[in-house]
Design an enzyme around this catalytic site. Structure first.
Site, PDB file in Angstrom:
ATOM      1  N   ALA A 186       0.824  -1.216   0.000  1.00  0.00           N
ATOM      2  CA  ALA A 186       0.000   0.000   0.000  1.00  0.00           C
ATOM      3  C   ALA A 186       0.858   1.265   0.000  1.00  0.00           C
ATOM      4  O   ALA A 186       0.434   2.306   0.495  1.00  0.00           O
ATOM      5  CB  ALA A 186      -0.963   0.006   1.192  1.00  0.00           C
ATOM      6  N   ARG A 187       2.059   1.138  -0.534  1.00  0.00           N
ATOM      7  CA  ARG A 187       2.985   2.275  -0.639  1.00  0.00           C
ATOM      8  C   ARG A 187       3.366   2.868   0.714  1.00  0.00           C
ATOM      9  O   ARG A 187       3.700   4.044   0.825  1.00  0.00           O
ATOM     10  CB  ARG A 187       2.416   3.358  -1.558  1.00  0.00           C
TER      11      ARG A 187
END
Ligand SMILES: Cc1cc2nc3c(=O)[nH]c(=O)nc-3n(C[C@H](O)[C@H](O)[C@H](O)COP(=O)(O)O)c2cc1C
Length: 209
Positions: A186-187
């Site tokens: 999710a970065r």
């Protein structure tokens, strides 16, 4: 985190006052195991007299407390830029590990003895190529280069000792800052920066991704 190899989370390294080079060394060793080719490849950014950045890929050929070493032609565009402004940045990206390392600092040429020793370790074709290439100069036709390769092959036949060309040597980049970047789902990536201090120690800083 299913598909992200993360045996050395950067949180572990944060707070540990060691220098960044052992961590870099470990990541490079892991990249050597996992990358399909050229695990030592990095992008080198330099800046020209007009302030225009230029970037190109190179191979890392040595590493010590003195710096990170690469080799090139001293008549090339990058060498012109480094002589005029000896500041540069390197960026390593190991796709298989989803990791990035950025290194910036000042460069200086390596000693003749170090360059001679590395040149002597190269294969014959690469040695001849270093003589034949007028790196970054323009040519009318590719055959000019082929002819130069043929000439230098005749001058330095296979099996003979090939001297290092005077226009070919190494540069050593002494890091003033090294940033490690580790992929996360999710970065929500991890970033850890080491900044060199005047007393020779390193300050650590965590950055938002
Ligand atoms: C993976 C890769 C590795 C390379 N390694 C080197 C290198 O170690 N030394 C070098 O002079 N050029 C290397 N090159 C070529 C450079 O990217 C570049 O084309 C050349 O050095 C001329 O750059 P310049 O005109 O900016 O000086 C490499 C290219 C690639 C794609």
């Amino acid at each position: 985190m299913a598909d992200t190899p993360n045996p050395h989370g950067l949180n572990e390294a944060f707070g540990n006052k060691a220098t960044p080079l052992p961590l870099f060394d470990r990541w490079l060793a892991q990249a050597t195991e996992s990358e399909p080719n050229d695990p030592t490849a990095f992008a080198l950014a330099t800046v020209d007299a007009a302030g225009q950045p230029n970037v190109r890929m190179l191979l890392l050929k040595g590493m010590s407390e003195d710096g990170l070493v690469f080799y090139t032609n001293m008549n090339s565009r990058k060498a012109d830029e480094l002589r005029a402004n000896p500041k540069a940045s390197m960026c390593f990206h190991w796709k298989s590990l989803r990791r990035q390392v950025r290194v910036s600092g000042c460069v200086k040429p390596v000693s003749d003895a170090e360059a001679d020793a590395y040149f002597a370790s190269r294969d014959h074709a690469s040695q001849v190529g270093a003589w034949a290439s007028l790196q970054s100069s323009s040519m009318e036709r590719r055959i000019e280069f082929d002819q130069r390769v043929t000439e230098y092959c005749a001058k330095y036949p296979e099996g003979s000792a090939v001297p290092r060309p005077p226009h070919w040597t190494g540069w050593s980049l002494q890091p003033s800052e090294i940033e490690f970047w580790l992929n996360a789902d999710a970065r929500l990536h991890e970033r850890l920066v080491y900044t060199a201090q005047v007393d020779g120690s390193w300050r650590q800083t965590l950055l938002y991704p």
